[in-house]
Design an enzyme around this catalytic site. Sequence first.
Site, mmCIF file in Angstrom:
data_model
loop_
_atom_site.group_PDB
_atom_site.id
_atom_site.type_symbol
_atom_site.label_atom_id
_atom_site.label_comp_id
_atom_site.label_asym_id
_atom_site.label_seq_id
_atom_site.Cartn_x
_atom_site.Cartn_y
_atom_site.Cartn_z
ATOM 1 N N SER A 208 5.766 -2.550 -0.741
ATOM 2 C CA SER A 208 4.907 -1.550 -1.369
ATOM 3 C C SER A 208 3.828 -1.082 -0.389
ATOM 4 O O SER A 208 3.379 -1.869 0.451
ATOM 5 C CB SER A 208 4.251 -2.189 -2.602
ATOM 6 O OG SER A 208 3.904 -1.200 -3.529
ATOM 7 N N TYR A 370 -6.618 9.218 -6.443
ATOM 8 C CA TYR A 370 -6.908 9.968 -5.218
ATOM 9 C C TYR A 370 -6.673 11.457 -5.498
ATOM 10 O O TYR A 370 -6.360 11.846 -6.620
ATOM 11 C CB TYR A 370 -6.073 9.414 -4.047
ATOM 12 C CG TYR A 370 -6.427 7.965 -3.777
ATOM 13 C CD1 TYR A 370 -7.712 7.634 -3.356
ATOM 14 C CD2 TYR A 370 -5.525 6.939 -3.999
ATOM 15 C CE1 TYR A 370 -8.081 6.304 -3.152
ATOM 16 C CE2 TYR A 370 -5.886 5.607 -3.803
ATOM 17 C CZ TYR A 370 -7.165 5.297 -3.381
ATOM 18 O OH TYR A 370 -7.532 3.988 -3.204
ATOM 19 N N ARG A 418 4.602 8.814 -5.785
ATOM 20 C CA ARG A 418 3.984 7.716 -6.546
ATOM 21 C C ARG A 418 3.051 8.321 -7.587
ATOM 22 O O ARG A 418 2.206 9.162 -7.258
ATOM 23 C CB ARG A 418 3.220 6.756 -5.629
ATOM 24 C CG ARG A 418 2.588 5.624 -6.413
ATOM 25 C CD ARG A 418 2.075 4.492 -5.541
ATOM 26 N NE ARG A 418 3.088 3.445 -5.414
ATOM 27 C CZ ARG A 418 2.813 2.164 -5.177
ATOM 28 N NH1 ARG A 418 1.574 1.756 -5.025
ATOM 29 N NH2 ARG A 418 3.767 1.265 -5.073
HETATM 30 C C1 LIG Z 1 -4.336 -4.712 0.007
HETATM 31 C C2 LIG Z 1 -3.675 -3.659 -0.825
HETATM 32 C C3 LIG Z 1 -3.669 -2.350 -0.372
HETATM 33 C C4 LIG Z 1 -3.026 -1.356 -1.133
HETATM 34 N N1 LIG Z 1 -2.928 -0.077 -0.636
HETATM 35 C C5 LIG Z 1 -2.176 0.845 -1.269
HETATM 36 C C6 LIG Z 1 -1.913 2.108 -0.686
HETATM 37 O O1 LIG Z 1 -2.319 2.419 0.434
HETATM 38 N N2 LIG Z 1 -1.174 2.993 -1.401
HETATM 39 C C7 LIG Z 1 -0.675 2.689 -2.639
HETATM 40 O O2 LIG Z 1 -0.018 3.517 -3.254
HETATM 41 N N3 LIG Z 1 -0.888 1.481 -3.185
HETATM 42 C C8 LIG Z 1 -1.599 0.559 -2.533
HETATM 43 N N4 LIG Z 1 -1.748 -0.697 -3.069
HETATM 44 C C9 LIG Z 1 -1.054 -1.033 -4.331
HETATM 45 C C10 LIG Z 1 0.297 -1.694 -4.040
HETATM 46 O O3 LIG Z 1 1.181 -0.803 -3.407
HETATM 47 C C11 LIG Z 1 0.961 -2.188 -5.322
HETATM 48 O O4 LIG Z 1 1.213 -1.084 -6.156
HETATM 49 C C12 LIG Z 1 0.098 -3.205 -6.068
HETATM 50 O O5 LIG Z 1 -0.409 -4.179 -5.183
HETATM 51 C C13 LIG Z 1 0.884 -3.897 -7.188
HETATM 52 O O6 LIG Z 1 2.008 -4.551 -6.667
HETATM 53 P P1 LIG Z 1 2.019 -6.165 -6.412
HETATM 54 O O7 LIG Z 1 1.656 -6.795 -7.723
HETATM 55 O O8 LIG Z 1 3.438 -6.461 -5.999
HETATM 56 O O9 LIG Z 1 1.029 -6.453 -5.349
HETATM 57 C C14 LIG Z 1 -2.416 -1.687 -2.352
HETATM 58 C C15 LIG Z 1 -2.456 -3.003 -2.799
HETATM 59 C C16 LIG Z 1 -3.048 -3.987 -2.044
HETATM 60 C C17 LIG Z 1 -3.024 -5.410 -2.542
#
Ligand SMILES: Cc1cc2nc3c(=O)[nH]c(=O)nc-3n(C[C@H](O)[C@H](O)[C@H](O)COP(=O)(O)O)c2cc1C
Length: 583
Positions: A208, A370, A418
Amino acid sequence: MTCGERPGSTRSMPAPSPGQNDEAAIAKVTELFPDVLSGHKVVGNGSKWISFTTVRNAKWRKDNLVLIGDAAHTAHFSIGSGTKLAMEDALALAACLHEECSVDAGLTAYEAERRPVVQSTQRAAQASLEWFENLGQYTHQDPALFAFNILTRSRRVTHDNLRVRDPEFTQAMDRAYARSLGAAEVRPPMFQPFSLRGLTLRNRVVVSPMDMYVSVDGFPTDFHLLHLGGKALGGAGLVMTEMVCVSAPGRITLGCTGMYAPEHELAWSRIVDAVHEQSSSAIGIQLGHSGRKGSTRLMWEGIDQPLEDVEANWPLVAPSALPYKAGVNQTPRELTVEEMAEIREQFVAAAVSADRAGFDLLELHCAHGYLLSSFISPITNQRTDSYGGSLANRLRYPLEVFTAIREVWPADKPMSVRISATDWLEGGITGPDSVQIAQAFADAGADAIDVSTGQIAPEEKPDFGRSYQTPYADAIRNQVGIATIAVGVISSWDDVNSLLLAGRADLCAVGRAHLYDPNWTLHAAIEQGYDGPGAPWPLPWKAGARAPQTGRTDGPKPRLQLAREGARETGHARWRPNRNSGP
Ligand SMILES: Cc1cc2nc3c(=O)[nH]c(=O)nc-3n(C[C@H](O)[C@H](O)[C@H](O)COP(=O)(O)O)c2cc1C
Ligand SMILES: Cc1cc2nc3c(=O)[nH]c(=O)nc-3n(C[C@H](O)[C@H](O)[C@H](O)COP(=O)(O)OP(=O)(O)OC[C@H]3O[C@@H](n4cnc5c(N)ncnc54)[C@H](O)[C@@H]3O)c2cc1C
């Protein structure tokens, strides 16, 4: 008392009035089961289709009065848990009153013990309720996969749970899944390849997008090379970059990467080339603009907080002049149509660079509050021109940006979008809206929708939990017919296999679990005893392609441990019948 939100309602059957028989249902059952009925009539009993009310109480006690069972909480009866919850409440209440030294402490302990168990069951029940209410969206499914779908509807029962109970059933399901894809081989679902336009992913795991906040002047650094390269070696089919910003003012923080200078393109191409040369992963870029959530500190210095050095903050722009956090974040300036066209061209220029840098897929970031997301949400878009008002108007600018990018992005390369499928806020985007949003992007040529939620406004009330955003991906996939990427607390390969097989998504994006274990996909293969295509260990790592001995015993667990786990599972781990330490 609240009723949960529906991801997307497809119910078309009119509800009969109280006391009336549902004659249409009786006729349908008669038509469907002539063999079973052998000429007998189906008799109605005046039962009603009711809208189930999920009872949730902020407090379960007042003074020495306490709520248990259905009075405290309900969970839709399609998962058959109400009696169990009520009995466990009673057991826990008795235990807590025994163990604590006062009624007050006992009642507090009871509520603390039971609430998380009840919430988890309510989440599962809500998923099941929504499944039945949206049954119409699954009628196109292969009957075998439909069977798997209904069995796993609450997302508590999984592929691996079912394998333990009936391995032949899950083998048949894996075969049915392969057949439904027209795949040559039967594999664990997550290792089936997936194609979008000219891109074929070796498996269905996506890293992700995750912002690392370590960029300098928009440049990806060696950290990005190691981070993204490491994830590619770790086996995921698709590795996504973080949100790459289309201009310097479009960054969230000073540590965010960009694609707005020729040198950025060069720096990114170094990373893309490394991924392509050293792994069989694909690499996608996520393009975005921070909008009203820009000019903030690095994640570990205070997320969403403006820069400490007041002079260093830069002016923000948004669809409407509404700050993210009133009194904390600066108020953005409402964009003019000319400025919107300028930003659209920045997206286009970034896309052209991204193609030249060699990226395989481009994702447009229309989520998380955003810039583009804030045009879609009625919470953040209060414009009075043709870019505000109805959902169609609010989608106009994000669709213009998407279409302009699609025109320059090569026809054989896929684009995903997204979205935040719900704002988790009264008056915000809802599940049914997200189906329309996905449809609009599908009509504009999107190949997949990456289904996230929320982060629009700080007042949101998300219903966090395991794979909690998946029902939205499910509704979009099955109502719009577009590929979906499910994301959000999908941490186990068992969940990935289950979600794919049930038809809730085509790909699963795993975020934080990849930060914990960069080799998540390779390890998933080993744990499933799979070493076929789709899970290639890098040859230099082959010697390590087995689970290490950790000193843990893999043999049968001692009976005491099983008993404890069972008790914890049912939520009354504290109940020890012979112990009487109470007052
Ligand atoms: C450190 C961090 C940075 C993130 N940066 C972005 C990003 O740049 N763009 C985005 O769409 N989501 C971003 N997310 C959200 C993740 O892509 C994801 O949707 C979210 O962490 C939930 O998934 P997970 O439970 O598997 O971590 C970020 C999440 C984390 C933890
Ligand atoms: C159609 C349907 C199907 C269900 N299927 C299942 C299933 O398969 N499995 C499962 O586990 N659960 C199922 N449930 C849920 C389950 O029945 C309830 O969750 C469970 O009965 C709750 O127990 P309780 O003791 O909290 O409440 P209840 O069983 O409702 O008991 C409350 C009692 O209090 C009495 N009462 C109310 N007011 C007063 C008063 N003022 N004075 C004195 N007495 C009063 C009522 O008459 C009642 O007897 C189903 C429920 C429904 C409606």
